[in-house]
Enzyme design. Sequence first.
Site, PDB file in Angstrom:
ATOM      1  N   ARG A  94       7.415  10.900  -4.094  1.00  0.00           N
ATOM      2  CA  ARG A  94       6.725  11.397  -5.282  1.00  0.00           C
ATOM      3  C   ARG A  94       5.222  11.493  -5.001  1.00  0.00           C
ATOM      4  NH1 ARG A  94       7.751   5.898  -8.928  1.00  0.00           N
ATOM      5  NH2 ARG A  94       6.208   4.569  -7.880  1.00  0.00           N
ATOM      6  N   ASN A 127       0.715   8.044   4.178  1.00  0.00           N
ATOM      7  CA  ASN A 127       0.363   8.203   2.774  1.00  0.00           C
ATOM      8  C   ASN A 127       0.796   7.024   1.907  1.00  0.00           C
ATOM      9  OD1 ASN A 127      -0.110   9.906   0.149  1.00  0.00           O
ATOM     10  ND2 ASN A 127       2.065   9.319   0.065  1.00  0.00           N
ATOM     11  N   TYR A 129      -6.607  -3.829  -2.474  1.00  0.00           N
ATOM     12  CA  TYR A 129      -6.489  -2.395  -2.217  1.00  0.00           C
ATOM     13  C   TYR A 129      -7.732  -1.870  -1.503  1.00  0.00           C
ATOM     14  CZ  TYR A 129      -5.574   2.571  -3.182  1.00  0.00           C
ATOM     15  OH  TYR A 129      -5.353   3.918  -3.067  1.00  0.00           O
ATOM     16  N   THR A 185      -2.651   5.542 -17.251  1.00  0.00           N
ATOM     17  CA  THR A 185      -2.537   5.656 -18.706  1.00  0.00           C
ATOM     18  C   THR A 185      -1.451   6.645 -19.123  1.00  0.00           C
ATOM     19  OG1 THR A 185      -4.237   7.376 -18.788  1.00  0.00           O
ATOM     20  CG2 THR A 185      -4.970   5.092 -19.020  1.00  0.00           C
TER      21      THR A 185
END
Length: 262
Positions: free
Chosen positions: A17, A88, A153, A194
Amino acid sequence: MSGKLDGKVAVITGAARGQGEATARLFAAQGAKVVLADMLEAEAQKVAADIGDNAMALKIDISAEEEWLALARTIESRWGGVDILVNNAGIVHPAGMLDLTKADFERVLSINLIGAWLGIKALAPGMIAKGKGAIVNICSSSGLWGMNGLTAYSASKWALRGISKTAAMELGHKGVRVNAVFPGGINTVMGNVTNEAPSELAKYYVGQPIQRIGEPEEVAATSLFLVSEDASYVNGAEISVDGGMTVGVYTPFLPGAPDKVG
């Protein structure tokens, strides 16, 4: 009509995705055979089936070296090796620095950093044997500046930036180009936390020059450039795809202020 990646075999991690899926679809449209490497097996299989015969999905835990080696063997037996790797896949664990646990820190590093290194380690030798290859490491704007609440991260992406530079030096003279892409806010499951429509997200980006969230296809297009012959002399580059986020805060001129000269 020929594509930019005709005859190439590309591995894209985290391709079930988001940015990875967009990259797999674009590379396939440009003539590549694509391997969607992801833990989300069912989702990756669905995308591969939609792309067609030039795509296959392989489940992999990229933090496990033996799984990378198994993936390399599978591709070798089916398609004869790998020409392109796009690292990725990544995870994020929002937490304040003092609240972050050692286990969570190590989990983020194991995927975002060690997983990318293991991919290079497993697939670059085959590229070297062919005398040519291209690797793109998907970093992050948080690997160019600080980001509140994303200690693990940010650390992983800063470190991946360093690996990208070193790999470009070590592998470039062997025919393998290595470059890094630094996305900012991108409209993916991970980037759009969100879950708002893109038109509603502009309010979060008023401080950057291009005042909107980016789309996965925009990151994919940058990766396509870097792995194609269009970028045959590009090695060790860092390209931001962030709407100018890391340039600085956008401040419009005040109404009625005199023009600046010089």
